[in-house]
Every structure is written in C-alpha cells, then in structure tokens.
Write a protein that holds these residues in place. Sequence first.
Motif, short mmCIF file in Angstrom:
data_model
loop_
_atom_site.label_atom_id
_atom_site.label_comp_id
_atom_site.label_asym_id
_atom_site.label_seq_id
_atom_site.Cartn_x
_atom_site.Cartn_y
_atom_site.Cartn_z
N LYS A 64 2.01 1.43 -17.40
CA LYS A 64 0.88 1.27 -18.33
C LYS A 64 -0.46 1.21 -17.59
O LYS A 64 -1.40 1.94 -17.91
N ASP A 115 6.99 13.02 -12.33
CA ASP A 115 6.99 13.54 -10.95
C ASP A 115 8.15 12.99 -10.13
O ASP A 115 8.50 13.52 -9.09
N THR A 154 -1.21 2.04 -14.58
CA THR A 154 -1.51 3.25 -13.82
C THR A 154 -1.99 4.36 -14.76
O THR A 154 -2.90 5.13 -14.43
N THR A 198 1.03 -6.84 -14.70
CA THR A 198 -0.04 -7.28 -15.58
C THR A 198 0.39 -8.58 -16.25
O THR A 198 1.52 -8.69 -16.70
N1 LIG Z 1 5.95 8.13 -9.12
C1 LIG Z 1 5.25 7.54 -10.08
N2 LIG Z 1 5.03 6.23 -10.03
C2 LIG Z 1 4.31 5.65 -11.02
C3 LIG Z 1 3.78 6.41 -12.07
N3 LIG Z 1 3.13 5.56 -12.90
C4 LIG Z 1 3.24 4.32 -12.36
N4 LIG Z 1 3.95 4.38 -11.22
C5 LIG Z 1 4.31 3.27 -10.36
O1 LIG Z 1 5.09 2.34 -11.09
C6 LIG Z 1 4.81 1.02 -10.69
C7 LIG Z 1 4.40 0.20 -11.89
O2 LIG Z 1 3.17 0.69 -12.39
P1 LIG Z 1 2.21 -0.18 -13.27
O3 LIG Z 1 1.13 0.73 -13.75
O4 LIG Z 1 1.79 -1.43 -12.59
O5 LIG Z 1 3.19 -0.54 -14.44
P2 LIG Z 1 2.90 -1.46 -15.71
O6 LIG Z 1 3.65 -0.88 -16.83
O7 LIG Z 1 1.44 -1.65 -15.88
O8 LIG Z 1 3.61 -2.81 -15.28
P3 LIG Z 1 3.40 -4.28 -15.98
O9 LIG Z 1 2.00 -4.38 -16.36
O10 LIG Z 1 3.83 -5.27 -14.98
O11 LIG Z 1 4.32 -4.28 -17.16
C8 LIG Z 1 3.70 1.12 -9.65
O12 LIG Z 1 4.30 1.08 -8.40
C9 LIG Z 1 3.09 2.49 -9.89
O13 LIG Z 1 2.54 3.06 -8.74
C10 LIG Z 1 4.04 7.81 -12.08
O14 LIG Z 1 3.64 8.56 -12.97
N5 LIG Z 1 4.77 8.32 -11.07
#
Ligand SMILES: Nc1nc2c(ncn2[C@@H]2O[C@H](COP(=O)(O)OP(=O)(O)OP(=O)(O)O)[C@@H](O)[C@H]2O)c(=O)[nH]1
Lengths: 419, 600
Positions: B20, B137, B22, B56
């Motif tokens: 999310k 990816d 990212t 988060t």
């Molecule tokens: N390879 C790859 N990794 C990704 C991608 N999007 C996110 N990540 C990785 O996944 C992990 C989690 O990403 P976040 O964006 O923190 O995920 P989130 O959903 O916000 O996590 P919470 O807020 O804790 O629920 C990180 O290590 C990112 O770098 C993607 O499109 N490709």
Amino acid sequence: MSSELEVPTTEYRLPTTLPTTDYGLRTTDYGDEPPDSPTLAEAARRWSSAYVHIPFCARRCPYCDFAVVASDEAGGLDTGRYVDGLIVEIGMEPDPSAVDAINFGGGTPTRLRPDDLARIVGAIESRIGIADGAEISIEANPEDWTIAFARDLREVGFNRVSFGVQSFDPVVLAALGRVHSSRDAERAFDAARRAGFTNVSIDLIYGTPEESDESWRRTVARAIALEPAHLSAYALTVEGGTALSRAVLDGAPGPDPDDQADRYEYLDDALRSAGFVRYEVSNWARPGYSCRYNLSTWMMGEFSAFGTGAHDHRGGVRARNIRRLDTYLDRIESGVRPRAGSECLGEFESERERFMVGLRLASGVAPGSIGGPFVTSDEGHRLLDAAVIDVRDGRVVVLKPLLTDLVARSVLSVSADDC
Amino acid sequence: MTAPSRIRNFSIIAHIDHGKSTLADRLLERTGAISERDMRDQVLDEMDLERERGITIKANAVRIDYDAVSGDRYQFNLIDTPGHVDFSYEVSRSLEACEGAVLVVDASQGVEAQTLANAYMAIEGGLEVIPVVNKIDLPAADPDRAAEELAGVLGGTADEVIRVSAKTGVGIDELLEAIVDRLPPPEGDEDAPLRALVFDSFYDTYRGVVSHVRIVDGSVSTRDQIRFMATGLDVDADELGIRRPATEEVDRLGTGEVGYLITGVKEIDLIRVGDTVTHTSKGTVHALPGYLEPKPMVFSGLFPTDGDDFERLREALDKLRLNDSSLVFQAETSRALGFGFRVGFLGLLHMEIVRERLEREYDLELVATAPSVAYKANLMSGEQVPVRSPQDLPDVSSLAAIEEPYVKVMIITPSEFIGTVMDLVQQRRGEMGEMTYLSPERAELHYRMPLAEIVFDFFDHLKTRTRGYASLDYEPDGYQASDLVRVNILLNGLPVDAFSTIVHRDKAYVYGKAMVGRLRELIPRQLFDVPIQAAIGTRIISRETIKARRKDVTAKCYGGDITRKRKLLERQKEGKRRMKMVGQVEVPQEAFVAALKLET
Ligand SMILES: Nc1nc2c(ncn2[C@@H]2O[C@H](COP(=O)(O)OP(=O)(O)OP(=O)(O)O)[C@@H](O)[C@H]2O)c(=O)[nH]1
Ligand code: SF4
Ligand SMILES: [Mg+2]
C-alpha cells in the motif's frame, strides 16, 4: 599415580609460635596482632610498598589474562633489556619514601637471574629506600626453583616467597596448563625452607571443572602438610580473551559457582583447624605472617609500581603503565615514563573506594563517611537481615566473604549526597 | 476550491505488506506531488517506529493533483492505511471519509485474511472498489491467480483487475485513470449547512489538536465560528490546510474536500474523532453517524520500574492518547509492582508499540504485566462485574460463572495445510464454522474461538504450521461462559499479580508449570532460597526453588588495578538497576517480558 598422593615428611616443621628472625615480621610494629586484627589493618594504611612486575613466562596458561609475554612471543627472552628498563623507571620515581614491603609479581619473576633481581632491589634501595625489616617477597613457579637459586635470593634480601602450586592433582595441573608436577611443588617448598625462608606461602586455584571434591580434599591436605606460613586460594575465573574463555564459549564446561563455594568453605574450615586465620577473602595466614604488601594495598596505602601494566597509588592518584612490552621499552628508552593513564580520585570517590576495597578484609572496614549511609540504606538493611554483613566493634564486616562483590555493588548505590 | 465532480477520495487498503505505502509513493511521484529529492521509500510512513519496523501504524491522508488524459485536472485525496489486524479501526475510519477504495493484493501471495476483511468493510460502507494486483515484477508472482481470487471476492471479472508494480511503476498510469473513471465523485450538497467529519486527529505541542476533516456538505473558511457537535464546543477555525504531504495553508475547504483544521484547542477530550463539525450559527442539527469506539482486545498493567515515575507515566499516557484514540487506561495498584495503569490495547502489536513509544518518547522504564483479555464475572447475587485483570476476579465462593470474549475467526490457508490448521484450532477450543475455497489451492476457514486463545501466540503457531502461508483475521463475537480458573504465581510466598493469569481449567497445570520453570531460569539467585509456586486457590500445582546465591566475588584486585575492578562493579550495578523489587526478591525486566511470551 598413588605415590603422587602421599604426603612427604618435611624436615622443616613450622613451630606453632614462630621464632623471631631477621626476616620474620614479628620484629616490626604489628607485634602480636592476629592476622585479622583491625589494629593491624589500620596500621597498614600508613605503610608504603612497591610492586615490580616481571612479565616473562615459559608459556601462557590458558586462564591467565595478566600482562605477560611467553618465551616464544616477541621479546619473551629479552629479560636483560627489561631489567635495564625497570631500573630506569625506578629512577624516575618522583617522590620516594622508604617502603615497608616489596612484591615481585608477574608473570614469573623467577625467570630472572638472581643478579638481575639484585640489580632491581638495589635500585629500589638507592632511589626509594627500604625500611628496616621490610617484607621482600617474590612469586615463584615451582619448576624454576632450586636450592641454589633459593640461597641466592636470600642473599639478595628476599624473605618471603609464594609458590604458584595451584593444585596437587596432576589432572587439574594439566587442565590449568601448568608444567610442574605436585612433586616439584613439594621439592621447591622444601628447598625454600632449607635455604632459610620461614615465610613461605602457597597459592592454590580451586574450582577447575576437572577438579573433584576428593581431589580438592587431597590438595588441601598436602598443602597443609607442608606447613606454609601463608596460603592464598583463588577461584578459577574465566577472563575474557583467554584460551579458557574461548573454550567455554565453544561449549567446554566452565567453573561452577556452587562447586567453588563448596571448595572454598572446605578450605576455610580445614585451614582454621590447622591454625590459620583468614584475613582477606582469599588469604589465610598464621599469626605474624599476613602479607604486608597485600594488607597495604587493600588499605589504600601508598604504593609504587614498576613494569608493564603495573598500577600504582601515590598522593591520591592512581596511574597505570603501558601493558605492551615493546611500547613500554620504547618509552622508557626514550626517557619517558611509560604511563598509559591515570585517575585522580575526588574525596567522595576515594572514600568509597577505601570502603569497598576494605570490605575484603576479615577485620572489617572503618565506616568513615560512607559506612553509616550504607548500612542504613535499603540495600544495607537487606544485607544485614540476610546476615551477609554485620557491624562489629564499630566496623562493617562481611560475614560471607564469597558475597563481597555483591556487597561492594550495593555500596555503589550510596551517593555523595547521602554522606 | 475544486468542484466536487473533479474530486476523488479513496483509501488504499490491503493485507499487511502487500505494498500500500509503496503504491502511494508511486502515485505521489507520478503526479509530481513530491520532488525526487524528497522521495524515499514509503514516504507516508512518517513515524520513526513505522520506518524502523517497515509497517504502517497510522493512516495518513494526502492530497495530490492529477492531470488526467482527458486534459482535466483532478484533486485526489488518498489515505494510506495500515494492514495489520490490530489497526483495522484505522481502516474503518479512513473508509468513512472516502467514496472509493483501492484494494491491493500481492501477486505472489494472493488474497489473504485482511484482504477479505478490508474488502468487506469497503463494500459494506458502500464504497466503489478498484481491485489491484501489485508486485507483478516478482519472479514468484502469479498475477492471473491473484486476479481470479480478487474477482471472486468482489464478484467481478479478472479483467477489471489492474496489474501494477509499485516497485517499477508499471501500471500506475492505468490505475490513475481508473481512479478518475471508476470512482464516484463526492456527493455532498454545496449549499447545505456545513457538515465535516473528523476522521483523525493528532496533537501538536505548539498548535494543539490538529483535526483531519472531510467536508461532507457546505464549506468552511478560516475564522469561521464552528461547533464540534458531540461536545458542543464553539471555536474559531484558526487555520485550514492540506497535506501534500508538506502542509499548505488554504482559506477554505469545500464540499468533498479533505484537509486539516486547527482551532488552538489543547484539550483532546473536546475534539473527538468521529465528531461532526458545523457552523455555530446556521449550522446543521443532523450530525454524521460518526464512529463506534474501538474496543480494546487485551489489557495489561504498565508500571514504572521506578515508583517515582508514576505521575510521569500518567502524563505520557495522556499525551499519547491525543494521537491514539484507541488507547484506554485507568490507574491500578499492584501489591508487587506498586502504582501503575491498566491499559487496554487493540492487540499485542499495538501493546508493543505503545510501550515502546512510552519508553522512548517519554523516557520511561516500564514493567508490563502478562496481558489478559477482559472477562466478565457473574456473581451469585446476579450481578455482573468486568474483569480486566486477574486480580479483579472475585472470590470463587461468590462466583456463579466466568464469561470470556469470543471472536469470529477467518483463516486463509493453502489447502494442503487444512488438516494441521484444524488441529491447531481444536487445541485452542475453536468451533468449526464454514469452509470455502478461494481457488482449488486455497481455502477460507471460519471459526468461533475464545479471544484468549488467539490473541497471544496463535498466529505464530499458525505461521509455523503453514510455513508462513496462512493469514488470520478476527472480530469480536460476544461473550460465553467457560470453565476458567485463576492461576496465581507466588514468589517467595507472595502472589505476584504480574504473573497471574486466568486460563481454562484444562490448561492451568501446563501454564503453571511453564511459568514457574521460566521464572526459575530468569530470576537471578538471591541472598536466600526463593520458592516459586503456581497455585489455583490454595492448591499448589507446581513448584521450583531458586537456590541462594553463594559466590559473588572475584579472586584478586587485578594486581592493584582497583580502577578496573570498580568499573566492572559499576557495569554490573547498571544491569541490576533494571531489576524490580518484588517483595524481597529482585526480578529482572526480562522475567516480566517473558511472561508475555509464554508458550504453553
Ligand atoms: N518487488 C516488489 N516489492 C514491492 C512492491 N510493492 C511493495 N513492495 C515491497 O513490499 C514490502 C511492503 O511494502 P509496503 O508498501 O510497506 O507495504 P504496506 O502494504 O504498506 O504494509 P503495511 O502498511 O505494513 O500493511 C516492502 O519491502 C516493499 O518494498 C512491488 O511492486 N514489487
Ligand atoms: S605462570 Fe602465572 S602469570 Fe604466567 S601465564 Fe601462567 S598464570 Fe599467567
Ligand atoms: Mg504501509
């Protein structure tokens, strides 16, 4: 190996009342005081002493973290150059006052030739001065010791020797990496007596994992049978950076504190029955034979110290020397005092240190400004309730010597504001 | 001010770690909201703890301007939400402020428990959902399968699912257009009296309470006299603004817009999350529905190691609550630990984070007692009393029954692990409900279970048994009477409330034995023998003894090196400072922490 365990008869049995000899200490001002007497301890505050560090050893024992060089290490055979250095350092002593005790420790001081030892004693004599009847003591490894060597040391002026016997059990000696046999220890002891040393001490190490209750009982019996004037016993401690500590980290058994407590208590009982008095955590003496040098350092007496890694205490300043042999020599040879650092204690700190270190003595420690706040603190109360400490004749006494560090840590809770 | 037709308000929702934050990075970047220089990964995770843990914790709202392919400029208000189950309350609040949601699924993981839970929340709230498969990816990505699963959940088709990589930026343009095309604009009445929803608030030492508002109807301008309807507080709107994420003051917020509001008020109790803001004169009388108060799931006692810090702890909790409305607490006295607070948390992660923030941001040293769920005691008299701590449990003689909270549990697991998951749930007193297949390879299992069985270590066990593949979500489902007992732990004869617990009778012995054994390892030897006992009432069920310490001394003074000796003692003394006196016994902090992590 049964012959190893037999107790040999020595020709020189120590009489219960010691004769007053030139070198015996009964001639000096502490007269008939027993080893654990407060009067004696307080007298020691006014003594001054000197320590000479001889870093050379045949090899490095696996448990040892002292400043030493083994003979196969760089500079390990450079004894002549080192003695020259020591003599230069002694000449640098700024504020000399005759010493009541000199201790040669190490390392293995008996790796020096008698004439080298004589040069050092001579240098102290001429620069600092040696009081009449002073204790001049040397730590010795049994394997270096012959009657000829002993006689030479008497000639030089030594009147006390303490042998690093450690154990009479060959298994334990091997575990400790010691090269002498239990026989060597008895022969060395005998030779010392023959050469005229009355004040002979034995150092033991207890609680090696390879040691058993039974082996410790035999070691204690054989030590007592030699009738030493003094005995020190140290628990085997795993010091960081030693071969022992590496082995323990790799899973080898380490010393067990409860076993060590058992051994200590057994020794204390046995020595008491044999007429010794414990005057410090790890030291027992027959009346008249407590070690002056030890007493004076524990009572915060003044002491000079020479050689690698040595520490001194003069005029409220503690200073320490460089530990590395090559750097030490380089400094000395370029005419600079080989100091690694120093510490000047404030009034409160030095009072607290006096109190904490004094806790090690069986005579107890005078309360000064810190004892009162300490015994009335929460921690002090708990220690009194648990009969770990007591107040006797106006002194704070540790009743369970094996808990002395625990008591000392509690003293650290007392702050300057409490006093 | 932007016309409502050019506004899109949406939350980004997903299972934890599905990307999310990212994805939000890419949206900010692509719309030029943030310069390359200021860009960093998960830029909306602004708190230190969020950055350290890579998750988060708090929802974060920002505005971006998007120039659509059509040539029109749109205002997007997006809210990045947390994925962890403890913080689902943040998600529900965020959704309240939006018309749409971007539901993200990790292409290598597929739909997981919080994907479902959050999707249902959005659907029930009447939001339009854009399904997105992320991380395409990744070598292990299976976007087709993930898209199928998502379509199954939402009742659509797989080709409606947008495929993106928040890492490489693939598919972001398509997503931006879909937000314009598929999400509805806000529907409020521009001419009606002001109604704004306070969907978040935080406390700023200098500015006081900063509220995040969503204007539902009408508009608000700086210096307007406004009223917080729930508390009746009338104040001036000192400052209005938006976050891009850098704050930017504005004169006015119009219908459909999202922004912040500062009134200079410092009392957090006067400005509640969920309240409606209107104008003091000619305002509305119809408040928005607002939010349900979040219900704490677990309670734990927090005690300062140093008894003198009690007041500081109170102040710290008060301040922390300004930024975390889910935090509840009341003063508590413990025989062993002195004065402290019983604090309610949304879950163990929440508890860990609160504790860490208290220690770090307020420089406190705390002991936390074993967490417990909230029970209810039914007395013989017919009365019912809440039991938030094992100590609150009335005497057995006056007890008719103890009720414990239950939860509805959803577990998503690969089909091959169904057997082992069922086995685990059974051990935890779970009652099997429905089971459905998301796909032939993955199943969705429903249970009803006591909260106490799930809230502590259940998830760790579930992960271990399923090699990390299962996910879990749960929500409260009432109370039910159970055969529960209190296991007391006595240290040196003195019951220590910090270690006591209420457990099912069948597990009392195992708990008692494990706890006693653990404490024996963790509590250092004292000056005297210390018995440790576990007891139910007066019956001892387990016992160990910590033998008295006999040796604590080093041999020599290091050849006169008294300085070194003293420093060593001082270091050891420092270690001792982290001990808490419990009666006559010194107990290290780790013992209290270990009690929280006890495996039974
Ligand atoms: N390879 C790859 N990794 C990704 C991608 N999007 C996110 N990540 C990785 O996944 C992990 C989690 O990403 P976040 O964006 O923190 O995920 P989130 O959903 O916000 O996590 P919470 O807020 O804790 O629920 C990180 O290590 C990112 O770098 C993607 O499109 N490709
Ligand atoms: S003989 Fe003594 S000083 Fe030398 S290495 Fe062995 S223990 Fe250390
Ligand atoms: Mg995130």
